[in-house]
Write an enzyme that holds these catalytic residues in place. Structure first.
Site, mmCIF file in Angstrom:
data_model
loop_
_atom_site.group_PDB
_atom_site.id
_atom_site.type_symbol
_atom_site.label_atom_id
_atom_site.label_comp_id
_atom_site.label_asym_id
_atom_site.label_seq_id
_atom_site.Cartn_x
_atom_site.Cartn_y
_atom_site.Cartn_z
ATOM 1 N N HIS A 39 -10.211 -4.925 -3.711
ATOM 2 C CA HIS A 39 -9.831 -3.749 -2.923
ATOM 3 C C HIS A 39 -10.933 -3.385 -1.931
ATOM 4 O O HIS A 39 -10.654 -3.095 -0.759
ATOM 5 C CB HIS A 39 -9.552 -2.563 -3.847
ATOM 6 N N GLU A 85 4.317 -14.429 2.634
ATOM 7 C CA GLU A 85 3.868 -14.818 1.301
ATOM 8 C C GLU A 85 2.420 -15.309 1.349
ATOM 9 O O GLU A 85 1.974 -15.883 2.341
ATOM 10 C CB GLU A 85 4.769 -15.930 0.739
ATOM 11 N N ASP A 105 -3.135 -6.526 -7.884
ATOM 12 C CA ASP A 105 -2.868 -5.126 -7.547
ATOM 13 C C ASP A 105 -1.991 -5.057 -6.302
ATOM 14 O O ASP A 105 -1.790 -6.053 -5.609
ATOM 15 C CB ASP A 105 -4.199 -4.402 -7.293
#
Length: 764
Positions: free
Chosen positions: A739, A574, A606
């Site tokens: 990203h 997590e 995302d």
């Protein structure tokens, strides 16, 4: 979520009528089905073998059944609630199968959708499609190409899913393509060995093969090559589940009827798919024989060949018209094929052959401010012409910088220096001449030179690279992002040889400005004191047990300054604790840039599948909210929005008899949304070739009280804020920044970047 209890749909924008690649389930099944749990003793892991063993008793449960590997769905109940059957494997061993009643299932229950999907996948087998991975493909329409000494085959296939949406159940069907090389992994090893340019052939083969995806045609499964075991060969033995030994040659002959003719070849090692909670030491690696593995994907030589890539795109990037036509053929085949029709009729399953009609709305493009002018994107979602020759919003002076180049790149280095002086003046960037330094060209020479010439006042390093060798690039980036943190720009020599060099140098100058902390433009969002956060995850290509989470947050009201941090963790762990650390650091930077804390924080998350939504809500969203309350009980509101790019839904705009892509800014928030979600689609970008892919957004947590109009408009505005492109991108900028950060770390750096770079977009 009480603020959207009555309505989750927006109203802003111009209404437009669209078609979607969804087909309604038009029958209203009234049946009751009976679910049975199926258990095997001894346990059988192979799903295909489980089916084969159960099928030996088909006359006992009938043709009308659906089996998912663990449970059996029947249209009629068995005479007894619990039965035991005895099956026999190929090697004459008995397996006891226990079938026990679980519950009744009706067509409207959520459980039923899973069985519908299993049933529909059986239709592909009736149509002579082959399963490769999760999807089905046909060889009948295979397209063959021959490039760079390699034969390529493109298989046409489909990806389907049956799901419940707001107004009913639909079948979503999209076109898929599988690219196969008519070359085995053994052929690849032989060819690479013959072409090897270094003395260490095995190392060169290993470097080129690791990371490749291979297809084993005997079971139509794909595997990632994680290593090559040069010490073993097909004549070696391994222990079977019963403790007996068998050679790989005998195993493949007995199990898959495959004959291995090359005895002296190494074995490929695949760790399989990583699953939550499992470490590398807990997973038994899969050993594959190269001769039985077909290569998939493209070689580096093919990727660099423009004409070949254009030819491949012609066959795989379908225009809206061709995609619509191909899907129409598919749904008609499903409807017209008697075997398929009879199978579906057993369960009273029937589909409308018309594409689903949905309403969308086209939002206005955001106002973009650069210099003293306000501009808007054109119909293609681009504003590069409108801002040409305009000064940047925040231009950073460049007084101390290096250009490293090899002797063969001297001309390109001087050209770059000259063009930079020319293009930066209109941008408002004041620039002193660069210090030009010649290097030998290999990775070590760049690093040695950087050690010698870097200094505290250095603002930027440009490295002109002889080619796109990954090892050299990774070494430079790792050094300049970790040990000697300085913003850097790597440019391949060939890029500067192109005709449009001035345009390329303009983009390089803009990137350099962002990496030094400057800003190109800003967008009017109409919200005050709101921090936007993007989070995305990427798996490290070297340490597959590790995943990298990129965290990027805006740190001023204008969204022109950003804080970036990455968290490296074991797969499945997590993110809660580390996210709190990241958020605290981002808030500290915000307070340095602004006079007061933000009121609201909107997180775009995302890299999350539908099955992880509840865990995301329980862990990341709720605990981030709890953490904010410890800072100030009443001052913070929080929204958590899940971003999903990998979806199969497509939308078509009908123009007469033609089909086109919807324009940028098209929002769809009815019909294909879910009752239990606060979700919507946005087509934000424009594409030159093929069919545009929308992005799906799902607001899973919201104490701000974002109305549908507000969250849709804000999300679309943020798609205008990615500084690497003067155009609208597919996802909100903080998400794409996250990203890019995670990708750089996972692909090249493999360790956390130096924190001194955290307020720079050094990964652009």
């Amino acid at each position: 979520m009480m603020h959207v209890k009555d309505s989750k749909t927006g109203s802003e924008g111009t209404v437009v009528q669209l078609l979607a690649n969804h087909f309604r389930v038009i029958s209203r099944p009234q049946w009751v089905a009976y679910k049975y749990n199926v258990d095997y003793k001894p346990d059988i892991e192979d799903g295909n073998l489980r089916t084969i063993l159960l099928d030996q008793h088909r006359r006992k449960f009938g043709e009308c059944h659906i089996f998912d590997g663990n449970s059996l769905l029947l249209s009629r109940p068995l005479k007894e609630r619990r039965v035991e059957w005895l099956s026999m494997t190929k090697d004459k061993k008995f397996v006891k199968i226990t079938v026990e009643f679980s519950k009744e299932i009706r067509p409207t229950s959520p459980d039923c959708l899973r069985y519908y999907n299993i049933l529909f996948r059986r239709t592909f087998k009736l149509l002579d499609f082959e399963q490769v991975g999760r999807n089905y493909y046909t060889k009948k329409k295979a397209i063959q190409l021959y490039r760079h000494g390699t034969s390529l085959e493109i298989w046409l296939g489909y990806v389907t899913s049956i799901l419940q949406y707001e107004n009913g159940i639909t079948l979503c069907a999209d076109v898929s393509h599988k690219l196969l090389r008519i070359e085995t992994a053994y052929d690849f090893i032989k060819r690479t060995s013959a072409e090897a340019q270094t003395g260490n052939i095995r190392e060169e083969v290993t470097n080129k093969l690791i990371g490749s995806i291979v297809l084993t045609k005997y079971n139509n499964k794909t595997y990632r090559v994680d290593d090559i075991d040069w010490k073993q060969n097909p004549e070696d033995t391994f222990n079977r589940s019963d403790g007996s030994k068998i050679t790989y040659i005998d195993y493949y002959r007995q199990q898959h009827k495959e004959i291995v003719t090359v005895k002296k070849q190494p074995l490929l090692v695949s760790q399989g798919r990583w699953k939550k909670g499992l470490t590398g030491t807990q997973r038994e690696p899969i050993l594959l024989i190269p001769q039985l593995c077909s290569m998939t994907g493209l070689t580096d030589e093919i990727r660099k060949d423009y004409s070949t890539m254009k030819e491949l795109a012609k066959h795989t990037r379908l225009s809206p018209r061709r995609r619509h036509h191909t899907l129409k053929e598919f749904i008609n085949t499903i409807q017209d094929n008697k075997k398929v029709r009879d199978l579906l009729q057993l369960w009273d399953l029937k589909f409308d052959t018309n594409f689903l009609s949905v309403s969308g709305r086209v939002l206005k493009n955001a106002n973009i401010v650069q210099g003293r002018r306000m501009v808007k994107a054109n119909s293609q979602g681009d504003w590069s012409r409108e801002i040409r020759e305009l000064p940047l919003l925040n231009a950073m002076p460049l007084h101390s910088w290096l250009i490293l180049h090899s002797r063969s790149s001297y001309r390109e280095a001087m050209s770059l220096k000259s063009h930079l002086q020319s293009v930066t003046a209109p941008m408002g960037i004041t620039m002193k001449p660069a210090e030009m330094i010649e290097v030998d060209g290999d990775a070590n020479s760049y690093i040695d030179t950087l050690r010698k010439y870097t200094r505290p006042t250095l603002q930027m390093v440009i490295c002109i690279l002889p080619n796109d060798d990954k090892h050299r690039y990774d070494s430079i980036k790792r050094y300049l992002c970790t040990k000697c943190p300085i913003p850097s720009q790597c440019v391949v020599k060939k890029t500067l040889e192109k005709v449009q060099a001035r345009t390329i140098v303009t983009k390089i100058a803009q990137q350099m400005n962002c990496k030094m902390g400057g800003a190109l433009w800003k967008v009017e969002t109409d919200v005050q004191r709101t921090m936007f956060v993007g989070i995305d995850c990427f798996h490290d290509i070297v340490n597959r047990q590790k995943s990298i989470a990129g965290f990027v947050a805006s740190t001023n009201a204008e969204l022109t300054k950003w804080y970036s941090q990455c968290v490296i963790q074991k797969t499945g762990e997590e993110l809660v604790k580390e996210l709190q650390t990241c958020l605290k650091a981002a808030l500290d930077v915000w307070c340095k840039n602004e006079s007061s804390m933000p009121h609201s924080i909107i997180v775009y998350r995302d890299g999350v599948g539908d099955g992880q939504l509840q865990a995301l809500l329980d862990h990341e969203a709720k605990k981030m909210s709890t953490y904010l309350k410890t800072l100030s009980p009443n001052n913070f509101t929080l929204a958590f929005i899940v971003v999903k790019k990998r979806i199969n839904t497509r939308f078509f705009l009908k123009r007469g008899s033609d089909f086109q892509n919807p324009p940028p800014g098209t929002v769809i928030d009815i019909e294909l949304t879910r009752n239990e979600w606060y979700d919507f689609f946005i087509v934000s970008q424009s594409v030159q070739d093929g069919t545009v892919t929308p992005t799906h957004y799902n607001v899973i947590y919201d104490t701000i009280g974002l109305s549908p109009n507000t969250v849709q408009r804000l999300t679309y505005c943020l798609c205008h804020m990615y500084y690497n492109l003067p155009g609208i991108i597919r996802v909100p900028a903080p998400c794409h920044y996250a990203h890019k950060l995670a990708y750089l770390v996972g692909q090249s750096i493999h360790q956390e970047p130096n924190r001194s770079l955290s307020t720079r977009l050094f990964y652009l």
